[in-house]
Structure formats: C-alpha cells, structure tokens
Design an enzyme around this catalytic site. Structure first.
Site: not given
Ligand code: GLC
Ligand code: CA
Length: 563
Positions: A27, A29, A33, A102, A203, A258, A331-332
């Site tokens: 969208n 921004d 999403d 997650d 996590d 994790e 992502h880490d």
C-alpha cells in the site's frame, strides 16, 4: 540390518523465512505487509519451499521490530488486519504452503497489558508475571548485561524495584515459574493452532527458565557479565514438555527452538526424536566462528577448519537421536555471501550457489532467509543514521562512548555484521526501490538491486534462484539428501569442505570450495568407476567428472555413487 530412517514431513521440508517488514509493501507506506506476502505466495510456490516461517506480525510498539509484543492475538496495524492474516493463511494452504508463527514468549513488550498492570504495585495480581527484584547495595540485583547494551535490570521508580530484561528495556522477561503465566501462553498458542497455523519458531526459548539465584557473572569489556547462566535453566525441559502436552500434541506441528547458548548435550533433549519437546533447534556455534573471542564486532574472517569442526560435531552428534536445522542466514545475521563467500561481481553468484550446496546437502532441515535465494549481499550503509536496528545503534553508542572503538571502526564492523544487512527490502526487480514499495522504504534499499533481483533471476536458468529450485527439487527425489548419514573428509583442508552422505547402497560426495584458489582433488576410491557416478548438481555448468578433478574458485559439485 540398518534400521529404516525415521521419516517425518518436517525433515523432508525446506523452510523459508519471511521478515514481513521488508518483504513486499502493498500500500505504498514503505513497510512490507501481509497483503504483500499474499501477493508473492506464487513466487514461493515456484521456488518449491514447503513451509513459511513468519517473523512476528503481532501488535507491537516496534522497539525491536515486532519481537516486543503488546498483544499476541492481534496483528500489527502496519502489517494489516486479522482478516488479511486469515486470507494469507488460506491462500498459503491452498497452494500447499504451511505457515509457522514466531512465538516470542521469553518476554513481552512493556506496553503489554500484563506488564502495565505488573508495574503498578507490589500486590497487583500481575506482579508475579514478570521478574522483579530488590536492588543490592543501591545497585542492580546482579551484573548481567542486556543483549542490547547496558544492564539487564531496569529500575522502576513506582515500586522502587528492578525488573529483568535480557533484551531491551522495553522487553521485560516473563516469569515462567509462575504457572498462570505458562497457562496464559499455552492458551494463546492453542488459539493460533485452532486458527490452523502449522507450527512455531520459538524465540530464545532456551532462556525461559531463570536460575533460582541471580549471582554475578564474569564482567566483560563493557563492565557487564553475559547472562549465559540463564540459558538451559533448571526447568526449561519440564516447561517444554508441558507445552508439548497442553498444546503441541493437539496438531501435527513443526517446532524449532531458537536456542542461544545451547550445547550438543542440551540439544539432544530439546530436539529429542521421541518428540517430547521440539522437533529441532537452531544452534549458533557456527555463527560464532568468525567472532573475536566471543565479540561479534570485528571484521575477522572465519577459518574454514573451525566451521567444519563445529558443523561436523553437530551433524554427527545429533545423528539418529535428534534433528538439525541448517542455516547460514536469518534476520539477526549479515548476508552469508558477503560473510563466507564473495559479494564481488565476479563471484557473487557462484559463491552463493556454493554456500547453498554445502548447506542443503547436509543432514537437517534447511532454512532459506528471504533474499538468500538471490544471493542478496551486505549493504553499503553510510553513517549511523542509515541503521535502524536497536542492537546496532546501542552498540555503536556504547562502544564509541567508552572508547572501545572509534566511530569509523565501529561503522566498519556494523557494515560487516549488523543485523540490518539482512533487513533491507527484498529485491524484486530493477525498478525504483527494487519493486518493494511505491513509497519511501523504512530502511534503505541495497543499490545493487539493479543487478541482483528476482525478476532477472526467475527468467535465467543459470541464476542463484534457479539453482535453489534445483536443490529443493533434488531433496524431493533423493532420500539420501534427507536421511543419509554424514561424514567429513579432509578436516584440515583450509579451502575445501568435502563430506559424504551414505544411505543403503548409495553414497553422495559433496565438494565445496570456500576460496578463490583452484585446487586439485582426487576422487576417493569408491567413487572412481564412472559407470556408477551421476553428477547431481554443480555450480560451474561445464564441469565434467574425472578421477582427478580441478576445483575452481567457489566451485561446488555433488556426485552420487553406487557402492
Ligand atoms: C531473538 C530474535 C531477535 C530478537 C531477540 C529478542 O534472538 O531472533 O531478532 O531481537 O530474540 O526477542
Ligand atoms: Ca505497507
């Protein structure tokens, strides 16, 4: 007689991790999403993965990009609505893709209603949901540092006590010793199971059971001790077995923990094959081989021999008793092609394919982090203002203020190791902002999208994307890739990672060159008879098979031999 392999769908699967903020914005921004994900499910189906692990999409003040949750049962506004979620789940299922959520329950956000109540007074019914302690001699209860800099304890003026936060101040740790807390978490998990989701990535689940006493640890350079004593705490296995009984057994789920600070012995309990706890764990020893005595902020390169030692210990250690997860990225972590391969124009593709070969042909369930299948690279960030990750920003501030590193040094280390390297927008095509958004992206786009992007790679047979497709396809057609036993050859070789897999009368030989050096390699005796050798895959199209082979820069080849 050798026992038949213990077949499970989650061993035969390939998991793809989506970091929703950076995947696809629908969208304009500038923030990825859920509708964006739904739009791109065909892409994932084409790639051939089986399972999607979604980084957190729950309501969150975004101190740590969604890993600080203020409501586990609603969707972050920036990502869409619960209807968008349901639509995404239904569409994914209709395409044969499973969705793993997650689960972030070591801590909540400080804006979660439980914590808002808990901090109000010492006799509030929610007080014991979190970990509150009196100070010691006018200071924090112990000397633990938070993972994101500073003390792990935050003083709260209202009741003049400290609360524990192993991560940011806005991520207070839940008190798992409180049975009511456990039941709240289990109820919430069951709510998601009832919605039809297919499992959980948990996590920092190894940290949920805290020690009975908070004793001081050995202080490091910043004056704080690591909280490694909190890992694999006294009741963690008990709590996970309780979760198994009260939640996980209700469905056929994939679960992966994790597990920071997990040892091989502990992993055998978490990921035990009788499925009393989890299916598999993420261990991190192989992410530490290029650290400098435990310090992540360095540009030291790994020694391949260390990497082989660590991965082999895990391959052999879990064989037959538990199950590995295989990953180079998430992502880490920074991008693997920049870290263990080469992101130069010359070698980016070939080294991305080599890394994929090496990982996907080991024993365990492979995880692909978004963009890894294109060989996306680290990012040429400018100054500190280009970074968004609180770990990076806090470390920069703390370590430069204390004079441990100069600003230039610290920026160099961040460009190499910052988590933001993995968090820039997915590179869909070569149009503005890499086709990620029509607006202004929340974090810079890697300028190399002009030559590294999905549109180009989908169309090209020799692309990294096509190579991943082929690896995934091979996994579906060769049991040996899933169930074969693993053995390392040439442990002392500094350039070549060579291993075998064995199942029944088949043996697979995997040769991966982690360097730019050309190397001669003589095939082992059992793999000399050309009539019985098939080349499964290789990243130099032209490579033939010969008793004595020339392995070029970042070359990878896998051979299947009948024995
Ligand atoms: C895990 C997540 C990381 C997060 C931390 C705190 O390590 O992967 O992104 O910052 O936990 O939730
Ligand atoms: Ca958006």
């Amino acid at each position: 007689m050798k026992a038949e392999p213990d077949r499970k769908w989650w061993k035969e699967s390939v998991v793809y991790q989506i970091y929703p903020r950076s995947f696809k914005d629908s969208n304009g921004d500038g923030i990825g999403d859920l509708k964006g994900i739904t739009e791109k499910l065909d892409y994932l189906q084409d790639l051939g993965v089986d399972v999607i692990w979604l980084s957190p999409v729950y309501q969150s003040p975004n101190d740590d990009n969604g890993y600080d949750i203020s409501d586990y049962q609603s969707i972050m506004e920036e990502f869409g609505t619960m209807e968008d979620f349901d639509e995404m789940l239904a569409q994914a299922h209709s395409k044969g893709l499973k969705i793993v959520m997650d689960l972030v329950v070591n801590h909540t956000s400080d804006e979660h209603p439980w914590f808002v109540e808990s901090r109000k007074s010492k006799d509030n019914p929610y007080r014991d949901y979190y970990i509150w302690r009196e100070g010691k001699d006018g200071r924090e209860p112990n000397n633990w540092g938070s993972c994101f800099s500073g003390s792990a304890w935050m003083y709260d003026g209202q009741t003049q006590m400290y609360y524990l936060h192993l991560f940011s101040q806005k991520q207070p740790d839940l008190n798992w010793d409180n049975e009511t807390v456990r039941n709240e978490v289990f109820t919430m998990m069951n709510w998601w199971i009832d919605k039809g989701i297919d499992g959980f990535r948990m996590d920092v689940i190894s940290l949920i059971s805290k020690p009975a006493e908070f004793v001081d640890g050995k202080a490091g350079v910043e004056g704080y001790a690591s909280f490694s004593d909190a890992a694999n705490g006294p009741h963690v296995h008990e709590y996970l077995q309780e979760m198994r009984q009260k939640v996980l057994n209700r469905a056929d789920t994939l679960t992966v923990g994790e597990c920071s600070g997990v040892t091989l012995e502990e992993a055998k309990k978490y990921a035990r094959s009788d499925e009393k706890e989890l299916n598999m764990v993420f261990q991190f020893e192989h992410m530490d081989v290029d650290a400098d005595e435990g310090n992540k902020w360095t540009d030291k390169k790994m020694d391949l021999r260390d990497m082989k030692e660590v991965l082999t210990r895990w391959q052999k250690g879990l064989e037959g008793v538990a199950w590995n997860s295989l990953f180079w990225e998430n992502h880490d972590q920074p991008r693997s092609v920049s870290r263990y391969g080469s992101d130069s124009r010359e070698y980016q593709e070939v080294s991305a394919k080599m890394l994929a070969t090496c990982l996907h042909l080991m024993q365990g369930t492979p995880y692909i982090y978004q963009g890894q299948e294109l060989g996306m690279t680290n990012v040429p960030f400018g100054g500190i203002e280009d970074f968004r990750d609180l770990e990076s920003i806090n470390a920069y501030r703390e370590l430069t203020e204390q004079g441990v590193y100069t600003q230039e040094e610290m920026l160099k280390y961040l460009r190499y190791k910052s988590r933001d390297n993995a968090r820039t927008p997915f590179q869909w095509d070569d149009s503005e902002n890499a086709g990620f958004t029509e607006g202004t992206p929340w974090i810079m786009v890697n300028p190399n999208y002009k030559w590294i992007n999905a549109k180009d790679q989908i169309a090209r047979k020799d692309s990294v994307f096509s190579y991943y497709k082929e690896l995934i396809r091979l996994r579906k057609s060769h049991e040996i890739i899933v169930y074969g036993s693993y053995d390392l050859l040439l442990p002392e070789d500094p350039d070549l990672y060579v291993y075998t897999r064995t199942l029944g009368s088949e043996k697979m030989l995997v040769i991966c060159n982690f360097s730019e050096n050309t190397r001669d390699f003589t095939l082992p005796g059992w793999c000399q008879d050309s009539a019985n050798i098939v080349k499964l895959i290789g990243n130099y199209g032209d490579a033939g098979i010969d008793g004595s082979m020339r392995i070029r820069a970042y070359e990878a080849v896998a051979l299947l031999c009948k024995i």
